[in-house]
Design an enzyme around this catalytic site. Structure first.
Site, PDB file in Angstrom:
ATOM      1  N   ASP A 324       0.869  -1.166   0.000  1.00 38.84           N
ATOM      2  CA  ASP A 324       0.000   0.000   0.000  1.00 38.84           C
ATOM      3  C   ASP A 324       0.913   1.225   0.000  1.00 38.84           C
ATOM      4  OD1 ASP A 324      -2.381   1.619   0.432  1.00 38.84           O
ATOM      5  OD2 ASP A 324      -1.629   1.868   2.477  1.00 38.84           O
ATOM      6  N   ASP A 516      -1.431  -0.735   5.814  1.00 39.49           N
ATOM      7  CA  ASP A 516      -1.736  -0.018   7.032  1.00 39.49           C
ATOM      8  C   ASP A 516      -3.128   0.577   6.892  1.00 39.49           C
ATOM      9  OD1 ASP A 516      -1.629   3.074   8.168  1.00 39.49           O
ATOM     10  OD2 ASP A 516      -0.829   1.606   9.571  1.00 39.49           O
ATOM     11  N   ASP A 520      -6.912  -1.651   4.261  1.00 38.20           N
ATOM     12  CA  ASP A 520      -6.023  -2.752   3.894  1.00 38.20           C
ATOM     13  C   ASP A 520      -6.387  -4.061   4.572  1.00 38.20           C
ATOM     14  OD1 ASP A 520      -4.357  -1.206   2.224  1.00 38.20           O
ATOM     15  OD2 ASP A 520      -3.305  -0.409   3.960  1.00 38.20           O
TER      16      ASP A 520
END
Length: 643
Positions: A324, A516, A520
């Site tokens: 991410d 995070d 996610d």
């Protein structure tokens, strides 16, 4: 004491085995060896019977484990009166299973944080009540009643107070409002919505109360869909086969074959038991769990929580790593990137004026501007008057000067000569006007983690060359960050379900996902190994992940892979060391060189050697070497975001 009682209740066979061992020692001191033999032998046969029932059940399910040989070894030691060896085999059998079970059960809390954060209450407006914004004042008509979020229906008008979570998907009725959608999209900067725009459940309202018209029920809303995705992903994960079980069939077949052949050639049935005594699978049963626990201990010492031995094995075999962006490759908080003054103004003057006015603002960037000014030692001016227009900006009178700070359209109302600042991907500008004249702009950005490029280099050194970024941010922002850190594939504008589908589509597996935030959580659960940057505390991401990094250090993700590989290498070494030594002893016993009593003692030596070797997974020396290597590293540049 309570934890000891809980452990006894959870692992009664282990507790009973230890208790009987202590009782046996006490009886032996009084010369009651016969009682000890019957006690240990009888208990061993009971455990063998219990394990046989489980073995038959697993065989019906198509699973063949090393427990088969353990049962045979227990029976064989009883037949040759090696009752001490019987109890040791029982302890190794039940203790190894307990160690594995203890590690696995740390991963069964995946949905707790999501469920706690799910909106429970909605403020429903009755009588057509609407909250409007006018010059920072809130005018309300109608009544407000608190109802469970599950009772909200499409068309209901809802009041969302400042800093509250939006309970259901809806559309904004108020003129404008700002929402923090970082838990859904990963975007750290607030998103401004206007009347008629969609508002997602799970987003957090800004500093002004807003009215939202529900368009979906709670069950059909975005946040509940995320919870459902995590549940589905967690349920779809196949259980990891125990490492030792992979050697069960060949080791059992070889052991029984040698024992049977020794019996056939010698004509002595005791030879069969003597071979099985030294063939006891304790190295296989205990060395892998000991190595896994050592690896998990090493990881914890490095600020990495690993939820089970199977996770370490997946880490060791990983082929692809997915990241991410916001909060993972970047810090996740906006900071001042640069100050762009117009002629007649200096950078420090512009920053001081903006910070002085922003003292009276509740906008997320206000804290960043004030922090930047104070870090440069600038003195902030107190205001004569100040007024904030939510979602637009702040007007303040400072030492006789009229200062306006806010969005471009708001500033142009006072300074028509205002121009947009040149922005790179992921940046946001606030603009200033002083006495009706455009004074300049301040650009904020979510800074790249300084160690992100080094982390990519560490993963490449470990052989993970397939790197992917999945983010809810816009494509230019994602591509810019990917270029800085060296990530090959980028997929932007992702919702949680898009990330899940993207990870499912990857073919070079196992796949690691590093993320995070609540957005996610589903993809961390569906990945072969989910790694959560959980330094900010317990989040839905950390509960859904297989690995949680407690230290705000991205390089620990690569270190987790290195620890996984070391652990599995040592576990396999221990298993093969035990197999080779056992095979040597079996051959000697087959030819009658090792009596059963001596064989039992020698087998315990094999157990000791393999366990000591497995304890190397704790890795104190390797950690010291890593620290020395880190200390010798040169700082890594972070491109345009370096400060």
């Amino acid at each position: 004491m309570s934890s000891l009682v809980a452990a006894i209740h959870r692992y009664p066979l282990v507790a009973t085995t230890v208790l009987l061992g202590l009782v046996g020692v006490a009886l032996a001191l009084f010369g009651e060896t016969d009682v000890v033999r019957w006690l240990f032998s009888g208990f061993g046969l009971l455990v063998a019977g219990h394990e046989t029932v489980g073995m038959v059940r697993r065989l019906r399910q198509g699973t063949f484990g090393i427990d088969v040989l353990a049962i045979m070894a227990i029976v064989a030691t009883v037949l040759v009166s090696e009752y001490v060896a019987t109890l040791i085999i029982v302890l190794m059998l039940t203790g190894g299973a307990a160690l594995e079970d203890f590690a696995v059960n740390r991963a069964k809390r995946e949905l707790d944080e999501l469920l706690r954060r799910a909106p429970q209450i909605a403020h429903r407006l009755t009588g057509g009540g609407v909250v409007t914004d006018a010059g920072g004042e809130h005018a309300r008509s109608g009544e407000v009643e608190d109802v469970p979020a599950t009772e909200v229906r499409a068309g209901d008008l809802l009041l969302v107070r400042p800093a509250e979570i939006v309970p259901v998907d809806g559309e904004l009725v108020s003129v404008s409002a700002a929402f923090d959608e970082s838990s859904l999209t990963g975007e750290s900067l607030p998103v401004e919505r206007r009347a008629g725009d969609a508002v997602l459940s799970g987003s957090i309202n800004g500093q002004a109360a807003a009215t939202v018209r529900a368009t979906r029920t709670a069950a059909d809303s975005q946040y509940q869909q995320i919870i459902a995705l995590v549940e589905e992903a967690s349920a779809s994960k196949a259980p990891v086969v125990r490492l030792a079980d992979r050697y069960a069939v060949p080791f059992t077949a070889v052991s029984v074959s040698i024992a049977g052949l020794a019996w056939f050639v010698s004509g002595d049935p005791a030879r069969f038991a003597e071979v099985l005594v030294v063939a006891t699978p304790c190295p296989l049963l205990i060395s892998a769990p000991v190595a896994f626990m050592g690896g998990m201990s090493r990881a914890a010492r490095n600020g990495i929580i690993v939820k089970g031995g199977g996770v370490l094995e997946m880490l060791s075999r990983a082929k692809t790593v997915v990241f991410d962006k916001t909060g993972t490759l970047t810090h996740g908080t906006p900071t001042i990137a640069r100050v762009l003054p117009q002629p007649g103004f200096g950078e420090l003057e512009l920053l001081a004026l903006a910070a002085s006015a922003e003292q009276y603002s509740s906008h997320v960037l206000a804290a960043s501007v004030i922090s930047a000014a104070r870090s440069r030692g600038l003195k902030l001016t107190t205001t004569e008057t100040a007024n904030e227009v939510p979602a637009h900006g702040v007007y303040a009178r400072l030492a006789g000067r009229e200062v306006t700070v806010g969005k471009l359209s708001y500033i142009r109302d006072r300074a028509p000569d205002a121009v947009a600042a040149p922005l790179e991907g992921g940046e946001l500008a606030i603009y200033l006007a002083v006495d009706g004249r455009f004074a300049g702009s301040i650009v904020a950005s979510d800074r790249l983690r300084e160690n992100a490029p080094q982390t990519m280099a560490d993963f490449r050194a470990l052989g993970l060359r397939d790197t992917v970024m999945l983010t809810g941010d816009a494509q230019p922002t994602a591509e810019h960050i990917a270029a800085l850190v060296g990530i090959e594939q980028v997929q932007a504008d992702c919702l949680p379900v898009d990330k899940v589908n993207a990870v499912r589509a990857l073919t070079h597996r196992p796949v690691i996902m590093v993320g995070d935030g609540v957005n996610d959580a589903p993809v961390l659960a569906i990945a072969d190994v989910g790694i959560a940057m959980g330094a900010r505390g317990a989040t839905a991401a950390s509960e859904s992940a297989d690995v949680v990094i407690l230290i705000d250090d991205l390089t620990r993700a690569a270190r987790a892979v290195a620890i996984g590989r070391d652990t599995i290498r040592i576990a396999l070494q221990s298993i093969w060391l035990g197999i080779v030594m056992s095979l040597g002893l079996m051959l000697l016993a087959a030819f009658g060189f090792i009596p059963a009593t001596v064989g039992a003692l020698l087998q315990e030596f094999v157990d000791l050697v393999t366990i000591v070797n497995a304890l190397r997974a704790i890795g104190g020396r390797r950690d010291a070497a890593v620290k020395a290597q880190l200390a010798a590293r040169e700082p890594v540049a972070t491109g345009a975001f370096a400060r």
